[in-house]
Design a protein around this motif. Structure first.
Motif, mmCIF file in Angstrom:
data_model
loop_
_atom_site.group_PDB
_atom_site.id
_atom_site.type_symbol
_atom_site.label_atom_id
_atom_site.label_comp_id
_atom_site.label_asym_id
_atom_site.label_seq_id
_atom_site.Cartn_x
_atom_site.Cartn_y
_atom_site.Cartn_z
ATOM 1 N N HIS A 1 0.829 -1.207 0.000
ATOM 2 C CA HIS A 1 0.000 0.000 0.000
ATOM 3 C C HIS A 1 0.867 1.262 0.000
ATOM 4 C CE1 HIS A 1 -3.857 -1.903 0.298
ATOM 5 N NE2 HIS A 1 -3.595 -2.487 1.453
ATOM 6 N N LEU A 2 1.929 1.255 0.792
ATOM 7 C CA LEU A 2 2.812 2.422 0.850
ATOM 8 C C LEU A 2 3.540 2.634 -0.476
ATOM 9 C CD1 LEU A 2 4.379 2.085 4.422
ATOM 10 C CD2 LEU A 2 2.495 3.565 3.692
ATOM 11 N N LEU A 3 3.920 1.529 -1.134
ATOM 12 C CA LEU A 3 4.559 1.643 -2.438
ATOM 13 C C LEU A 3 3.631 2.288 -3.461
ATOM 14 C CD1 LEU A 3 6.510 -1.721 -2.846
ATOM 15 C CD2 LEU A 3 7.479 0.582 -2.801
ATOM 16 N N PHE A 4 2.374 1.875 -3.458
ATOM 17 C CA PHE A 4 1.412 2.483 -4.384
ATOM 18 C C PHE A 4 1.236 3.970 -4.081
ATOM 19 C CE2 PHE A 4 -0.201 -1.871 -5.404
ATOM 20 C CZ PHE A 4 -0.169 -1.747 -6.787
ATOM 21 N N CYS A 5 1.176 4.313 -2.809
ATOM 22 C CA CYS A 5 1.036 5.730 -2.436
ATOM 23 C C CYS A 5 2.249 6.531 -2.883
ATOM 24 C CB CYS A 5 0.846 5.867 -0.925
ATOM 25 S SG CYS A 5 -0.748 5.263 -0.324
ATOM 26 N N ALA A 6 3.447 5.968 -2.659
ATOM 27 C CA ALA A 6 4.666 6.658 -3.076
ATOM 28 C C ALA A 6 4.698 6.849 -4.583
ATOM 29 C CB ALA A 6 5.892 5.869 -2.615
ATOM 30 N N LYS A 7 4.263 5.836 -5.335
ATOM 31 C CA LYS A 7 4.246 5.951 -6.795
ATOM 32 C C LYS A 7 3.252 7.020 -7.244
ATOM 33 C CE LYS A 7 5.473 5.043 -10.950
ATOM 34 N NZ LYS A 7 6.813 5.490 -11.410
ATOM 35 N N ASN A 8 2.104 7.078 -6.595
ATOM 36 C CA ASN A 8 1.127 8.120 -6.941
ATOM 37 C C ASN A 8 1.706 9.509 -6.697
ATOM 38 O OD1 ASN A 8 -0.993 6.451 -7.797
ATOM 39 N ND2 ASN A 8 -1.759 6.177 -5.718
#
Length: 243
Positions: free
Chosen positions: A189-196
């Protein structure tokens, strides 16, 4: 006032109205991103839900701007800088709409994560990344408001710093998952947030290039200062507080 003067005055007013709406839309997207990141940090589901709802205002404003810009193009048939102004409004509106969508995506992760906690270090890293991108977005909107091509280029040149920090955070989260498989869901989830957040930086860079073009009449031809390598050179972000 002659009929020609009246037409010129009306056209100037139409362009100024479009600029004003773009800046209003930019302010909304800045607030959406700030609220989405704050909701993620505090696990505030109510605040995250408000971000999701508020994104509809951004979408509606973009549709309104597009319709007005197209009507102005058809009615006035502008040339040179006037044409660039209207094309810029359409381009920037599209980038801002995508920024709103990406902020909404971050907010949606809050409900998925729930009360699950993660390392405070990664929270600070994500917050630092978001802070850089928020500053980039604010500065590029200021450059647009001031018609400052040099400031827009400065914003564009900061994109490499954001990429480097994202890559560092990406590497550390992958290591974290490999060391402790129980963290995989949260870290994903944190990876997706960072990518966004990193993608929002790309859209701010798009806006910077558009600002330079509308002011100077020349596109920026040199490559962007990207850091998309997967060597993942470590970039420091705020350290753990002293005990």
């Amino acid at each position: 006032m002659t009929e020609h003067d009246h037409i010129v005055s009306a056209f100037s007013h139409e362009i100024e109205e479009l600029r004003t709406k773009i800046l209003r839309m930019g302010g909304l997207t800045e607030q959406l991103l700030a609220d989405a990141v704050a909701a993620l940090d505090s696990r505030d589901a109510e605040r995250a839900a408000a971000v999701i709802v508020a994104d509809r205002r951004v979408d509606a404003l973009q549709s309104e701007i597009d319709e007005e810009a197209i009507r102005t193009l058809a009615r006035r048939q502008p040339m040179a800088i006037d044409l660039r102004e209207i094309i810029a409004v359409i381009r920037i509106g599209s980038d801002l709409e995508r920024i709103g969508d990406l902020a909404k995506n971050i907010a949606k992760r809050v409900a998925a994560i729930g009360a699950e906690r993660h390392s405070a270090r990664f929270g600070r890293g994500l917050g630092h990344l978001a802070g850089l991108v928020l500053a980039q977005l604010k500065d590029v909107l200021d450059a647009y408001a001031r018609r400052d091509a040099a400031a827009a280029v400065t914003v564009r040149n900061r994109d490499g710093e954001i990429d480097a920090l994202y890559n560092s955070l990406f590497r550390e989260l992958l290591t974290y998952m490999m060391e402790d498989p129980r963290t995989i869901t949260m870290s994903t989830h944190l990876l997706f947030c960072a990518k966004n957040i990193e993608r929002i930086g790309d859209h701010a860079t798009n806006i910077a290039e558009t600002v330079h073009y509308v002011v100077s009449g020349e596109p920026l031809r040199e490559p962007r200062p990207k850091d998309d390598s997967h060597n993942f050179a470590r970039v420091p972000y705020p350290a753990d507080p002293a005990p």
